[in-house]
Design a protein around this motif. Structure first.
Motif, short mmCIF file in Angstrom:
data_model
loop_
_atom_site.label_atom_id
_atom_site.label_comp_id
_atom_site.label_asym_id
_atom_site.label_seq_id
_atom_site.Cartn_x
_atom_site.Cartn_y
_atom_site.Cartn_z
N ILE A 38 0.85 -1.19 0.00
CA ILE A 38 0.00 0.00 0.00
C ILE A 38 0.88 1.24 0.00
O ILE A 38 1.78 1.38 0.83
CB ILE A 38 -0.94 0.03 1.22
N ALA A 39 0.63 2.12 -0.96
CA ALA A 39 1.35 3.39 -1.01
C ALA A 39 0.48 4.45 -0.33
O ALA A 39 -0.66 4.67 -0.73
CB ALA A 39 1.61 3.78 -2.46
N TYR A 40 1.02 5.03 0.73
CA TYR A 40 0.34 6.13 1.40
C TYR A 40 0.80 7.42 0.73
O TYR A 40 1.96 7.81 0.88
CB TYR A 40 0.73 6.23 2.88
N VAL A 41 -0.06 8.08 -0.02
CA VAL A 41 0.31 9.36 -0.64
C VAL A 41 0.06 10.46 0.39
O VAL A 41 -1.05 10.62 0.89
CB VAL A 41 -0.47 9.63 -1.93
N LEU A 42 1.13 11.19 0.73
CA LEU A 42 1.06 12.21 1.76
C LEU A 42 1.38 13.59 1.17
O LEU A 42 2.36 13.74 0.44
CB LEU A 42 2.05 11.89 2.89
N ARG A 43 0.56 14.54 1.50
CA ARG A 43 0.79 15.89 0.99
C ARG A 43 1.90 16.57 1.77
O ARG A 43 1.79 16.78 2.98
CB ARG A 43 -0.51 16.70 1.09
N CYS A 44 2.97 16.90 1.07
CA CYS A 44 4.11 17.58 1.69
C CYS A 44 4.34 18.92 1.00
O CYS A 44 5.46 19.40 0.88
CB CYS A 44 5.37 16.72 1.58
N VAL A 45 3.26 19.50 0.48
CA VAL A 45 3.37 20.75 -0.26
C VAL A 45 2.37 21.76 0.28
O VAL A 45 1.21 21.44 0.51
CB VAL A 45 3.18 20.53 -1.79
N ALA A 94 -1.26 -5.48 7.50
CA ALA A 94 -0.17 -6.46 7.44
C ALA A 94 0.66 -6.25 6.18
O ALA A 94 1.75 -6.79 6.04
CB ALA A 94 -0.73 -7.88 7.46
N LYS A 95 0.15 -5.45 5.26
CA LYS A 95 0.83 -5.26 3.98
C LYS A 95 1.99 -4.28 4.14
O LYS A 95 1.92 -3.35 4.94
CB LYS A 95 -0.15 -4.71 2.94
N PRO A 96 3.07 -4.47 3.37
CA PRO A 96 4.19 -3.51 3.41
C PRO A 96 3.70 -2.13 3.00
O PRO A 96 2.81 -2.00 2.16
CB PRO A 96 5.18 -4.07 2.38
N VAL A 97 4.31 -1.11 3.60
CA VAL A 97 3.89 0.26 3.33
C VAL A 97 4.99 1.03 2.62
O VAL A 97 6.17 0.91 2.94
CB VAL A 97 3.50 0.97 4.65
N LEU A 98 4.57 1.82 1.64
CA LEU A 98 5.47 2.72 0.93
C LEU A 98 4.92 4.13 1.10
O LEU A 98 3.79 4.41 0.70
CB LEU A 98 5.50 2.32 -0.55
N ALA A 134 9.81 0.88 6.59
CA ALA A 134 8.94 1.05 5.41
C ALA A 134 9.73 1.72 4.29
O ALA A 134 10.82 2.24 4.51
CB ALA A 134 7.72 1.90 5.78
N GLY A 135 9.16 1.71 3.09
CA GLY A 135 9.79 2.41 1.97
C GLY A 135 9.35 3.87 1.97
O GLY A 135 8.32 4.22 2.54
N GLU A 151 11.61 1.37 -5.13
CA GLU A 151 11.28 1.24 -3.71
C GLU A 151 10.29 0.11 -3.49
O GLU A 151 10.38 -0.64 -2.52
CB GLU A 151 10.70 2.56 -3.17
N GLY A 152 9.34 -0.01 -4.40
CA GLY A 152 8.36 -1.09 -4.30
C GLY A 152 9.00 -2.46 -4.42
O GLY A 152 8.69 -3.38 -3.67
N TYR A 153 9.92 -2.57 -5.38
CA TYR A 153 10.65 -3.83 -5.56
C TYR A 153 11.40 -4.19 -4.30
O TYR A 153 11.37 -5.34 -3.84
CB TYR A 153 11.64 -3.69 -6.73
N LYS A 154 12.10 -3.19 -3.74
CA LYS A 154 12.91 -3.41 -2.54
C LYS A 154 12.02 -3.87 -1.39
O LYS A 154 12.33 -4.81 -0.67
CB LYS A 154 13.63 -2.10 -2.17
N LEU A 155 10.89 -3.19 -1.25
CA LEU A 155 9.95 -3.46 -0.16
C LEU A 155 9.39 -4.88 -0.24
O LEU A 155 9.23 -5.57 0.77
CB LEU A 155 8.81 -2.45 -0.24
N LEU A 156 9.10 -5.32 -1.46
CA LEU A 156 8.46 -6.63 -1.65
C LEU A 156 9.44 -7.76 -1.93
O LEU A 156 9.05 -8.90 -2.10
CB LEU A 156 7.44 -6.54 -2.78
#
Length: 365
Positions: free
Chosen positions: A101-108, A200-204, A233-234, A274-279
């Protein structure tokens, strides 16, 4: 092939803009309005890998086929989504089927774009998302207990194992910790995965920054990177605005624009890496006059199972894998040169495939 990544985030964090850019499609209505993504969007993108182009050139392949990565974009979560608030809740079932799961976070900081919570705080946003996913997992697990207990009373051994995992996960979730923090043995891993828990899923963590911060990040993304490091996490920094502009350019224009911005590559490449590394994923290749193709398997995959990714018959009738490491294939000008130099190996069913292996499978019909 590749992996399936669910994209979650609060409304108006740039999630759908990023999805559109990554899949080069305008399927998601990325308007500046909460809940604009009504239907789950699924998009497939080719995984960029310069090694594949090099192999195709050496093997004089008529076609080049990359492996693919699937993104699932779901409607913005809001506080209370697990209880049906907003539109997020009805999409949780969709994310259960993804690998990460990719958590998209606003950093702007941008006064023109409304933030659903009225402020820019990526850590608080990450906690809101995590809390909603944990509440959804809690609800899911608590509903399973009566059925599992009934099966345990009937001496069902599998149910006993499942109930133990459910109870172990519930302890963590009730303490406000994600299920991925559970101590799981190798023997329990398959049963734990079968619980299909969101946490339980890896987080990016995907930090959506302004154009000027795309190369190095900013103070907001630095806080997220610290959190990611602490959790194992990634974390990747991306400017959804830049990615959206890149999606509309030709390859040459794209290259020039990236150079102008001081970026070595598009954000998609970093996201995939990053996804490859995480999984724990790796890529192997097949190359010949007809096609050069990339295939994705998990680290530790043995040759017959890697062959099975191409076709189940390859796994069933597996005899040998003709194996050439990528570096040798390139240095020696292809299969014939590698064979003459003694760099082509015949590997059996116990061979563990390495990233970059160029393989040709021998199998019995």
């Amino acid at each position: 092939m590749g992996f399936k990544c669910g994209i979650v985030g609060l409304p108006n964090v740039g999630k759908s803009t990023l999805f559109n850019a990554l899949t080069e499609t305008a399927a998601a209505a990325a308007a500046n309005y909460p809940f604009c993504t009504i239907e789950p969007n699924v998009g497939e993108v080719p995984v960029p890998d310069t090694r594949l182009d090099t192999l195709a050139r050496i093997a004089k392949s008529a076609e080049t086929i990359p492996t693919r990565l699937t993104f699932v974009d779901i409607a913005g979560l809001v506080r209370g989504a697990s209880k049906g608030e907003g539109l997020g809740n009805q999409f949780l079932a969709v994310i259960r089927e993804v690998d990460a799961i990719a958590y998209v976070l606003r950093c702007v900081e941008d006064d023109d774009i409304i933030h659903v919570e009225g402020r820019v705080d990526p850590i608080a946003d990450a906690e809101t998302i995590e809390t909603e996913l944990m509440l959804a997992d809690l609800d899911s697990l608590e509903k399973r207990i009566p059925t599992l207990e009934r099966r345990v009373r009937g001496q069902d051994k599998e149910a006993k194992k499942a109930l133990e995992l459910v109870e172990r996960s519930l302890v963590l979730l009730r303490e406000g910790k994600p299920a991925r923090m559970a101590q799981i043995s190798d023997e329990e891993r398959a049963a734990f995965k079968a619980l299909n828990l969101l946490t339980a899923k890896p987080v990016l963590y995907v930090c959506n920054v302004d154009e000027g911060s795309a190369a190095t990040g900013n103070a907001h993304s630095a806080r997220v990177a610290e959190r990611a490091k602490a959790e194992g996490a990634g974390c990747v920094i991306i400017s959804a605005k830049i990615e959206s502009e890149l999606a509309e350019l030709s390859p040459d224009e794209r290259k020039a624009y990236l150079a102008e911005l001081g970026l070595p590559e598009p954000g998609l490449n970093r996201l995939i890496r990053e996804g490859y590394k995480l999984l724990g994923l790796i890529t192997y290749f097949t190359a010949g006059p007809k096609e050069a193709r990339a295939w994705t398997v998990t680290e530790g995959t043995r040759a017959p199972q890697a062959a099975g990714v191409i076709h189940t018959d390859f796994e069933k009738g597996f005899i040998r894998a003709e194996t050439i490491p990528y570096a040798d294939y390139v240095a020696l000008g292809g299969e014939a040169g590698a064979r003459d130099a003694g760099k082509l190996r015949l590997e059996g069913k116990d061979y563990v495939v390495k990233d970059g292996d160029v393989l040709h499978f021998r199998f019995a019909n």
